[in-house]
Design a protein around this motif. Structure first.
Motif, PDB file in Angstrom:
ATOM      1  N   VAL A  28      52.361 -75.417  26.635  1.00 22.63           N
ATOM      2  CA  VAL A  28      53.007 -76.726  26.750  1.00 22.63           C
ATOM      3  C   VAL A  28      53.715 -77.029  25.439  1.00 22.63           C
ATOM      4  N   GLU A  29      54.679 -77.937  25.493  1.00 23.08           N
ATOM      5  CA  GLU A  29      55.404 -78.323  24.283  1.00 23.08           C
ATOM      6  C   GLU A  29      54.437 -79.029  23.318  1.00 23.08           C
ATOM      7  N   PRO A  30      54.406 -78.639  22.042  1.00 22.28           N
ATOM      8  CA  PRO A  30      53.496 -79.278  21.087  1.00 22.28           C
ATOM      9  C   PRO A  30      53.640 -80.799  21.038  1.00 22.28           C
ATOM     10  N   GLU A  31      54.875 -81.292  21.233  1.00 30.74           N
ATOM     11  CA  GLU A  31      55.104 -82.732  21.179  1.00 30.74           C
ATOM     12  C   GLU A  31      54.321 -83.485  22.250  1.00 30.74           C
ATOM     13  N   LYS A  32      53.946 -82.803  23.321  1.00 34.57           N
ATOM     14  CA  LYS A  32      53.153 -83.453  24.363  1.00 34.57           C
ATOM     15  C   LYS A  32      51.810 -83.896  23.809  1.00 34.57           C
ATOM     16  N   PHE A  33      51.250 -83.101  22.889  1.00 31.55           N
ATOM     17  CA  PHE A  33      49.971 -83.443  22.277  1.00 31.55           C
ATOM     18  C   PHE A  33      50.157 -84.325  21.039  1.00 31.55           C
ATOM     19  N   THR A  34      51.095 -83.952  20.175  1.00 33.46           N
ATOM     20  CA  THR A  34      51.223 -84.645  18.889  1.00 33.46           C
ATOM     21  C   THR A  34      51.941 -85.983  18.985  1.00 33.46           C
ATOM     22  N   ILE A  35      52.846 -86.109  19.943  1.00 35.10           N
ATOM     23  CA  ILE A  35      53.584 -87.362  20.132  1.00 35.10           C
ATOM     24  C   ILE A  35      53.171 -88.043  21.436  1.00 35.10           C
ATOM     25  N   GLY A  36      53.122 -87.283  22.510  1.00 37.91           N
ATOM     26  CA  GLY A  36      52.821 -87.853  23.816  1.00 37.91           C
ATOM     27  C   GLY A  36      51.468 -88.541  23.879  1.00 37.91           C
ATOM     28  N   ILE A  37      50.426 -87.892  23.331  1.00 32.68           N
ATOM     29  CA  ILE A  37      49.120 -88.551  23.272  1.00 32.68           C
ATOM     30  C   ILE A  37      48.739 -88.931  21.839  1.00 32.68           C
ATOM     31  N   GLY A  38      49.485 -88.412  20.865  1.00 33.65           N
ATOM     32  CA  GLY A  38      49.289 -88.846  19.488  1.00 33.65           C
ATOM     33  C   GLY A  38      48.146 -88.203  18.749  1.00 33.65           C
ATOM     34  N   GLN A  39      47.882 -86.919  19.007  1.00 34.55           N
ATOM     35  CA  GLN A  39      46.772 -86.240  18.335  1.00 34.55           C
ATOM     36  C   GLN A  39      47.285 -85.066  17.493  1.00 34.55           C
ATOM     37  N   SER A  40      46.740 -84.918  16.291  1.00 31.70           N
ATOM     38  CA  SER A  40      47.133 -83.842  15.380  1.00 31.70           C
ATOM     39  C   SER A  40      46.074 -82.756  15.271  1.00 31.70           C
ATOM     40  N   GLN A  41      44.814 -83.157  15.207  1.00 28.50           N
ATOM     41  CA  GLN A  41      43.701 -82.224  15.098  1.00 28.50           C
ATOM     42  C   GLN A  41      42.566 -82.699  15.999  1.00 28.50           C
ATOM     43  N   MET A  42      41.678 -81.782  16.354  1.00 28.33           N
ATOM     44  CA  MET A  42      40.566 -82.125  17.233  1.00 28.33           C
ATOM     45  C   MET A  42      39.279 -81.520  16.694  1.00 28.33           C
ATOM     46  N   ALA A  43      38.297 -82.357  16.426  1.00 24.98           N
ATOM     47  CA  ALA A  43      37.008 -81.875  15.931  1.00 24.98           C
ATOM     48  C   ALA A  43      36.314 -81.024  16.984  1.00 24.98           C
ATOM     49  N   VAL A  44      35.667 -79.961  16.517  1.00 24.54           N
ATOM     50  CA  VAL A  44      34.944 -79.040  17.401  1.00 24.54           C
ATOM     51  C   VAL A  44      33.506 -78.933  16.904  1.00 24.54           C
ATOM     52  N   PRO A  45      32.525 -79.347  17.693  1.00 19.75           N
ATOM     53  CA  PRO A  45      31.134 -79.285  17.228  1.00 19.75           C
ATOM     54  C   PRO A  45      30.512 -77.913  17.420  1.00 19.75           C
ATOM     55  N   PRO A  46      29.880 -77.354  16.386  1.00 19.73           N
ATOM     56  CA  PRO A  46      29.104 -76.123  16.574  1.00 19.73           C
ATOM     57  C   PRO A  46      27.835 -76.454  17.333  1.00 19.73           C
ATOM     58  N   LEU A  47      27.119 -75.448  17.764  1.00 17.74           N
ATOM     59  CA  LEU A  47      25.902 -75.663  18.538  1.00 17.74           C
ATOM     60  C   LEU A  47      24.823 -76.362  17.709  1.00 17.74           C
ATOM     61  N   THR A  48      24.955 -76.324  16.397  1.00 18.93           N
ATOM     62  CA  THR A  48      23.987 -76.968  15.507  1.00 18.93           C
ATOM     63  C   THR A  48      24.212 -78.470  15.366  1.00 18.93           C
ATOM     64  N   GLN A  49      25.227 -79.012  16.047  1.00 20.84           N
ATOM     65  CA  GLN A  49      25.484 -80.444  16.019  1.00 20.84           C
ATOM     66  C   GLN A  49      25.489 -80.994  17.441  1.00 20.84           C
ATOM     67  N   ASP A  50      24.755 -82.089  17.650  1.00 18.92           N
ATOM     68  CA  ASP A  50      24.802 -82.803  18.916  1.00 18.92           C
ATOM     69  C   ASP A  50      24.911 -84.299  18.609  1.00 18.92           C
ATOM     70  N   SER A  51      24.793 -85.133  19.620  1.00 22.63           N
ATOM     71  CA  SER A  51      24.986 -86.566  19.377  1.00 22.63           C
ATOM     72  C   SER A  51      23.944 -87.127  18.420  1.00 22.63           C
ATOM     73  N   VAL A  52      22.738 -86.573  18.426  1.00 21.00           N
ATOM     74  CA  VAL A  52      21.689 -87.039  17.510  1.00 21.00           C
ATOM     75  C   VAL A  52      22.037 -86.702  16.066  1.00 21.00           C
ATOM     76  N   THR A  53      22.391 -85.454  15.795  1.00 21.57           N
ATOM     77  CA  THR A  53      22.663 -85.049  14.411  1.00 21.57           C
ATOM     78  C   THR A  53      23.924 -85.712  13.866  1.00 21.57           C
ATOM     79  N   LEU A  54      24.940 -85.861  14.713  1.00 22.25           N
ATOM     80  CA  LEU A  54      26.165 -86.524  14.261  1.00 22.25           C
ATOM     81  C   LEU A  54      25.853 -87.952  13.808  1.00 22.25           C
ATOM     82  N   ALA A  55      25.074 -88.680  14.611  1.00 24.26           N
ATOM     83  CA  ALA A  55      24.719 -90.055  14.263  1.00 24.26           C
ATOM     84  C   ALA A  55      23.867 -90.107  13.004  1.00 24.26           C
TER      85      ALA A  55
END
Length: 390
Positions: A28-55
């Motif tokens: 897809v065109e990069p602008e669809k993500f960076t402009i269309g929805i307005g996102q530049s980067q996306m955090a990716v959690p390793p298996l060692t992080q879940d909602s408990v550890t993040l909080a």
């Protein structure tokens, strides 16, 4: 008596994927993500992080020993809970060494529950002004690889201390809220990923905003001129802008320009983290507090919270004297800057890693995770958490 935000902290995993590269990989065109929805980067959690550890990691950076002794209420807002029975708040309460004479509960209503937690915490402090409450918002947004929602995933947590005579922001008593039973986004208990009617959800987000903003105006007599900025729940950063634009004709061009400029500032962190569900509004607020220039005490900030299904609320906060001394801009900028970028192949590999669901034992390598608090494994269906400082 003033009640509101005394401290606020944020944590996101040390891994991320670049949205330009994800767009190319998905043809897809990069602008669809960076402009269309307005996102530049996306955090990716390793298996060692879940909602408990993040909080827990988000709260770890803001709590001192006095806080641990005075907190007698811990409320955890999430839609990424790890147990249908035991609350995530109990795990965090233990990991942080908080006063044992405390209530600890988990709340759920899509992306709205943290706002409900804030309001409950305010009521508790009104009755017990010598105490403090810890509100946690933590989520991992997952839709699956090569899905329509993939570009609006993310992971992170915001931790907030609510107290009397707050250092950062007084939360005003007036608020407007609205509930309607709709199916715009949901995740049945048997599904690991959510179902969403994207177009309908966008429409309802805007409709709920207009509903609660109109109700708030009737209750308070407020106008857009009264607000230095309005921060929004941000499943993606373009969403709040769509809602804001529907009401801008209520005010002058000068106020429109101010609100639009400040809206962009409020999306800075979200743009580089992605969707964190219950924490998205409060990450937007934190972004504005730490990135905006020359904010003055007494400034009023509007807050729009939305949780699919659906509940919406509009309320406001007033900045306190010297609030800027109680936020942690340098620390949060360093957190984001020091993350490791994953290739698309690496991201897909991490995404597909899962914990056992058959009761078997697994040990995870927490040495590869720079976080202080990590998930170290699973034994007999029990998650094993580690605080490296202990």
């Amino acid at each position: 008596m003033k009640i509101g935000i005394d401290k606020i902290g944020f944590y996101t995993p040390h891994l991320y994927v670049d949205m330009n590269k994800l767009a190319v990989a998905r043809h897809v065109e990069p602008e669809k993500f960076t402009i269309g929805i307005g996102q530049s980067q996306m955090a990716v959690p390793p298996l060692t992080q879940d909602s408990v550890t993040l909080a827990a990691n988000a709260a770890l950076e803001i709590l001192d020993e006095e806080d641990r002794n005075q907190i007698d209420l811990v409320i955890f807002g999430t839609e990424s809970g790890i147990d249908h029975s035991k609350s995530a708040a109990v795990y965090v309460h233990h990991l942080l060494g908080i006063n044992p004479h405390a209530r600890s509960i988990e709340m759920k209503q899509a992306c709205y529950s943290t706002t409900a937690a804030m309001q409950l915490a305010k009521g508790h402090i009104a009755l017990h002004p010598e105490k403090k409450a810890l509100v946690l918002a933590s989520d991992i947004a997952r839709y699956g690889l090569n899905t329509g929602g993939e570009a609006t995933q993310g992971a992170g947590a915001v931790a907030i201390v609510i107290s009397a005579n707050p250092s950062i922001m007084e939360l005003e008593s007036e608020s407007a809220y609205f509930t309607n039973d709709i199916m715009d986004f949901w995740r049945p208990v048997y599904s690991d990923t959510a179902f969403v009617d994207g177009k309908f959800s966008n429409e309802q987000y805007i409709a709920f905003f207009n509903q609660v903003w109109g109700q708030y105006k009737e209750q308070t007599g407020a106008t857009l001129e009264d607000f230095e900025a309005i921060c929004f729940h941000l499943p993606y950063t373009k969403m709040g802008l769509k809602a804001l634009r529907t009401v801008l004709d209520e005010t002058s061009e000068a106020v429109q320009e101010r609100l639009l400029n400040h809206y962009q500032i409020s999306t800075t962190y979200n743009r580089n983290v992605g969707n964190i569900y219950t924490g998205s509004l409060y990450l937007s607020l934190l972004s504005f507090l730490e990135q905006a220039q020359n904010l003055q005490a007494g400034t009023k900030i509007g807050l729009y919270s939305y949780g699919s299904g659906a509940v919406g609320e509009f309320f406001a906060g007033v900045l306190q004297p010297n609030f800027e001394q109680h936020v942690q801009r340098d620390k949060h900028e360093k957190l984001l800057a020091n993350r490791k970028e994953l290739s698309i192949a690496e991201y897909e590999e991490v995404f597909q890693q899962t914990l056992p669901t058959d009761g078997s034992t697994v040990e995870l390598d927490i040495n590869q995770d720079p976080a202080i608090i990590c998930l170290a494994g699973v034994t007999e269906n029990k998650r094993q958490y580690v605080n490296k400082n202990n």
